[in-house]
Design an enzyme around this catalytic site. Structure first.
Site, mmCIF file in Angstrom:
data_model
loop_
_atom_site.group_PDB
_atom_site.id
_atom_site.type_symbol
_atom_site.label_atom_id
_atom_site.label_comp_id
_atom_site.label_asym_id
_atom_site.label_seq_id
_atom_site.Cartn_x
_atom_site.Cartn_y
_atom_site.Cartn_z
ATOM 1 N N CYS A 121 39.070 -54.154 55.241
ATOM 2 C CA CYS A 121 39.263 -55.422 54.526
ATOM 3 C C CYS A 121 37.946 -56.116 54.201
ATOM 4 O O CYS A 121 37.945 -57.148 53.538
ATOM 5 C CB CYS A 121 40.168 -56.346 55.327
ATOM 6 N N HIS A 181 44.894 -63.376 39.291
ATOM 7 C CA HIS A 181 43.852 -62.552 38.694
ATOM 8 C C HIS A 181 42.460 -63.154 38.888
ATOM 9 O O HIS A 181 41.609 -63.100 37.996
ATOM 10 C CB HIS A 181 44.148 -62.275 37.215
ATOM 11 N N GLU A 210 51.143 -60.886 51.810
ATOM 12 C CA GLU A 210 50.150 -60.130 51.044
ATOM 13 C C GLU A 210 50.618 -58.715 50.785
ATOM 14 O O GLU A 210 50.087 -58.042 49.917
ATOM 15 C CB GLU A 210 48.785 -60.173 51.710
#
Length: 117
Positions: free
Chosen positions: A24, A68, A107
């Site tokens: 991550c 985005h 997520e």
């Protein structure tokens, strides 16, 4: 009574505070699912707690800030864990919708966070 509405957005991020080599730590993305829960009594005239369109319109600017985008570039999200993102969202939704009682942020389909302020 509690009502909710679900939203989704796609964002990239990296976690700068994880150990070196953690997957991550590199840039990656998620399709987040956000559920916003509002508590209240149904209004006598309309019969609803809140108009879902009003809820959608109130949340839309926040989704537009995140969709985005690279979350690390957003002030206050320099370490954008799901936990920190849920707090960031809470702090922006609660003033708009005082009846906010819960945010659920996923997520992935199998991992997420519940924040109740």
């Amino acid at each position: 009574m509690i009502i909710y509405k679900t939203f989704s957005f796609d964002s990239a991020h990296y976690l700068p505070l994880v150990p070196i080599g953690h997957k991550c730590g590199g840039m990656h993305g998620h399709t987040y699912t956000l559920k916003v829960f509002i508590s209240g009594d149904p209004e006598p005239h309309s019969g609803w707690v809140i108009d879902y369109t009003d809820l959608k319109n109130g949340i839309r600017p926040l989704i537009e800030m995140l969709d985005h985008k690279v979350l690390n570039d957003i002030p206050g999200l320099e370490n954008p864990t799901s936990e920190q993102l849920s707090i960031w969202l809470w702090n922006r939704v609660k003033p708009i919708f005082p009846g906010l009682i819960r945010i659920e942020l996923n997520e992935t389909q199998s991992s997420g966070v519940i924040y109740e302020g």
